[in-house]
Design an enzyme around this catalytic site. Sequence first.
Site, mmCIF file in Angstrom:
data_model
loop_
_atom_site.group_PDB
_atom_site.id
_atom_site.type_symbol
_atom_site.label_atom_id
_atom_site.label_comp_id
_atom_site.label_asym_id
_atom_site.label_seq_id
_atom_site.Cartn_x
_atom_site.Cartn_y
_atom_site.Cartn_z
ATOM 1 N N ARG A 152 66.648 35.843 5.299
ATOM 2 C CA ARG A 152 66.905 35.750 6.746
ATOM 3 C C ARG A 152 66.236 34.521 7.346
ATOM 4 O O ARG A 152 66.720 33.973 8.336
ATOM 5 C CB ARG A 152 66.414 37.037 7.425
ATOM 6 N N LYS A 179 57.443 40.135 -6.167
ATOM 7 C CA LYS A 179 58.192 41.351 -6.512
ATOM 8 C C LYS A 179 57.634 41.954 -7.797
ATOM 9 O O LYS A 179 57.155 41.219 -8.662
ATOM 10 C CB LYS A 179 59.666 40.981 -6.778
#
Length: 492
Positions: A349, A275
Amino acid sequence: MQVKIEKKSILDVNADVIIVNLFEGVKIPGGVTGIVDKAFKGIISDYVIKRDKFEGKYGELYTLPIPSENKTIVIAGLGKQKEFNPTKIRNLTAKIVRKYSKVKSAKKIVSILHGAGIAGLCPQLCAQMIAEGAISGTYSFDKYKTEKKENNIKEFIITETDNEKFKKAKKGVEYGLITAESVNNARDLINESSQYLYPETLAEYAKENSGVKTTVYNKTQIKKMGMNAFLAVGQGSVHEPKLIHMEYKPEKKAKRKIAIIGKGITFDAGGLDLKPPSSMLTMRDDMSGAAAVICTMQAIAKLKPDVEVHAIVAACENMPSGSAYKPGDVIISKTGRSIEIDNTDAEGRVTLADALAYAEELKPDEIIDIATLTGACMVALGTVASGAMGNNDKKIKDFILKADEAGEKFWQLPMDEEYGDTLKSDIADTKNTGGRMGGASAAGVFLSKFIKNTPWIHLDIAGTAFVESTNKEGIKGATGIGIRSLIKYITE
Ligand code: BES
Ligand code: MN
Ligand code: ZN
């Protein structure tokens, strides 16, 4: 600070601060505010309203010192009567407590039961909101500050003379205090530095503070269970992943059995798909779902509903390193469904895929997962509402209604199969992501493939779990979102 309710007149409590209220536009106060007005020779109607033109706008606090009695009367503006709601009671009380906690002489506060008079709201809910607001108003994450936030308030007393209202309000206070404590505990966990809060310490916290049976599985045990997707995400970290399973069983036969799953990424650096700094800065909050389910269990242990509840957290850290999982890797998840890693930053997820499969093996009547899952959900709903999706429309709608009563806003997002079209993989059963468009819904469709047929609700709290500017409740940083809703949905 002690919060309690007493069955007596507000005037019979010898308090330093007396809290009454006024709806916008009211010239002659009625109810308990009227009683206080009369006892003090019309000072509220003559002085505060007529002379000083206090209008009762929502959130305005008029401070009226009564030096002869060594007291202060505070008139809290409730705003327009038709716009009034329980959440406003909570936020207003938090504001009052935050303000007077700094005042040396405000050791004992007595408050009117806002909302249960002319507004005609349920006394139980009103009392609950006051208790929640009072405890929330004392919250601050100051363990690393030399100067701690002061709280001079020793007692916060709500009064009600009507017997029926009092009984209901008493229940509300008890429920509110339990809920508020869970929320503040979750805020502490989420705000905590990831230096100290990692899978092992989170699991330790759950074991020691949940009040329910808690089992923690280590890497070897997780491997044996076939949870390779979960392990892949954690493999780049020096911290060992932990699977936390908490269970509450009622003494009576359970009416239903619920599994709640919280995303537990104790820090999300993005992995090898690192990120940028500004996005990484608050990623210690990526275990907000985990904190929500762990602290919900604390409340469940105290409220003892006739519901069997399992809380599951697949806790790990998403880090880039020589051992990290890589883009292009294919992983065989617990269900046997293979996942091609398209982006290592879509890690939540991947862990949830295995957690859902684990939960379904427990044969619950329904599964709820709560996760800081997608930036896309934050873009769609901002910091105001959280996303809700799933495979059972009725349950999603039920949940949203219960959440609304608890003062938390959830908004249903679509989960049509087409949102999963971008997830098609050339080499595996699915990719973990396929692009930015409709990202919250695509993540929902991805998760749905790891549940066979159990009714399931997916909650995306990416935008609401951690706020960078002070919200209406006066909270900055971790909000503890989801807990109030989960408790209400499970226990009522
Ligand atoms: N934890 C983030 C989602 C998130 C973003 C939470 C902002 C709170 C605030 C999640 O793991 C993530 O990185 N999602 C990516 C997915 C993308 C790579 C498909 C995102 O939303 O950018
Ligand atoms: Mn991520
Ligand atoms: Zn994440």
